[in-house]
Scaffold this active site. Structure first.
Site, PDB file in Angstrom:
ATOM      1  N   ASP A   1     -71.826 -42.977  17.976  1.00  0.00           N
ATOM      2  CA  ASP A   1     -72.774 -42.673  16.898  1.00  0.00           C
ATOM      3  C   ASP A   1     -72.941 -41.169  16.707  1.00  0.00           C
ATOM      4  O   ASP A   1     -72.902 -40.409  17.676  1.00  0.00           O
ATOM      5  CB  ASP A   1     -74.155 -43.243  17.237  1.00  0.00           C
ATOM      6  CG  ASP A   1     -74.270 -44.704  16.826  1.00  0.00           C
ATOM      7  OD1 ASP A   1     -73.230 -45.333  16.578  1.00  0.00           O
ATOM      8  OD2 ASP A   1     -75.404 -45.193  16.759  1.00  0.00           O
TER       9      ASP A   1
ATOM     10  N   HIS B   1     -73.253 -41.853  22.641  1.00  0.00           N
ATOM     11  CA  HIS B   1     -73.389 -40.625  21.848  1.00  0.00           C
ATOM     12  C   HIS B   1     -72.678 -39.542  22.648  1.00  0.00           C
ATOM     13  O   HIS B   1     -73.100 -39.250  23.763  1.00  0.00           O
ATOM     14  CB  HIS B   1     -74.857 -40.231  21.708  1.00  0.00           C
ATOM     15  CG  HIS B   1     -75.715 -41.256  21.047  1.00  0.00           C
ATOM     16  ND1 HIS B   1     -76.214 -42.341  21.708  1.00  0.00           N
ATOM     17  CD2 HIS B   1     -76.161 -41.338  19.774  1.00  0.00           C
ATOM     18  CE1 HIS B   1     -76.938 -43.071  20.865  1.00  0.00           C
ATOM     19  NE2 HIS B   1     -76.931 -42.479  19.684  1.00  0.00           N
TER      20      HIS B   1
ATOM     21  N   HIS C   1     -73.616 -44.286   9.029  1.00  0.00           N
ATOM     22  CA  HIS C   1     -74.817 -44.158   9.875  1.00  0.00           C
ATOM     23  C   HIS C   1     -75.891 -43.383   9.103  1.00  0.00           C
ATOM     24  O   HIS C   1     -76.640 -42.614   9.679  1.00  0.00           O
ATOM     25  CB  HIS C   1     -74.409 -43.447  11.173  1.00  0.00           C
ATOM     26  CG  HIS C   1     -75.428 -43.515  12.278  1.00  0.00           C
ATOM     27  ND1 HIS C   1     -76.188 -44.625  12.540  1.00  0.00           N
ATOM     28  CD2 HIS C   1     -75.802 -42.596  13.210  1.00  0.00           C
ATOM     29  CE1 HIS C   1     -76.977 -44.383  13.573  1.00  0.00           C
ATOM     30  NE2 HIS C   1     -76.779 -43.156  13.990  1.00  0.00           N
TER      31      HIS C   1
END
Ligand SMILES: [Zn+2]
Length: 244
Positions: A58, A205, A109
């Site tokens: 992400d 992440h 996103h």
């Protein structure tokens, strides 16, 4: 006013307050659920007997970190899925192109990475369409799934996604959000290798300076799961295994 009337009014007011609190609590639970949304299709993992997992990253892209991650994935022969932020693609178009060129899956996103729970329909539309256009400009041609920032959604967002037939994808494993695990790459890798099951969607992440423990965990996650017989697939490949 008689004492009885006052008590009755007080009782009614308390009941309303209780119902309001229950309603707010329900909405909060709904907004943060990884498994359920009011409209449309949401995947947090796939029920399958095959030993496959999807690695998802992400945020970003970001210069340097994106290249380092792509190098690691190429060395391990793994295709992953990236949920990119529109404003970051705009700032770093080269990195977005490199991800697409390497054959990974690109997802949306949002454009600004804000919580979208209370956003208006027009703002949701703008966030999604602007980012989808940037993903296409990066040269990606596959299906574009959506992952809400912070995993938060309630009413307008799922409704918009359902109306436009966009699949929402969350995750069932998020090692770097566990305080006991985050910050230690060996602990992150161990957590994922121990908890992954067939059809798991792993969220990491790594494209930040502050997340280098997560970045360093990637090779050990891949090697550990391969040693247990797992294969890494993109989300599109994982979703194709869904039974219904
Ligand atoms: Zn995010």
């Amino acid at each position: 006013m008689s004492r009885r009337t006052i008590l009755m009014r007080l009782g009614t007011a308390l009941l309303f307050l209780l119902l309001l609190l229950l309603g707010l609590f329900g909405a909060w639970q709904l907004a943060r659920s990884r498994h359920f949304q009011l409209f449309g299709d949401l995947v947090d993992r796939v029920d399958t007997d095959q030993k496959v997992v999807a690695l998802t990253f992400d945020d970003g892209p970001s210069p340097g970190y994106t290249q380092a991650l792509l190098k690691t994935l190429a060395a391990q022969g793994v295709k992953a899925s990236f949920f990119l932020v529109g404003s970051a693609i705009e700032a770093h178009p080269l990195e977005a192109k490199l991800i697409a060129k390497a054959g990974h899956q690109l997802g949306n996103h949002s454009y600004s990475h804000q919580r979208m729970v209370l956003m208006s329909p027009a703002a949701v539309k703008e966030e999604l369409e602007r980012t989808n256009a940037l993903i296409r400009q990066a040269g990606y041609q596959g299906p574009i799934y959506f992952r809400p920032p912070y995993g938060k959604k309630l009413w307008v967002l799922p409704w918009f996604l359902a109306r436009h037939d966009i699949l929402s994808v969350t995750w069932d494993l998020e090692p770097d959000s566990h305080p006991k695990v985050a910050g230690n790459s060996a602990a992150i890798a161990r957590y994922v290798v121990d908890h992954a099951r067939p059809g798991s969607i792993i969220l990491l992440h790594v494209m930040f300076g502050s997340r280098q423990a997560s970045m360093a965990a990637v090779p050990a996650i891949i090697q550990g799961l391969k040693a247990k017989g797992y294969r890494f697939v993109t989300l599109k490949e994982l979703v194709a295994l869904r039974k219904s």
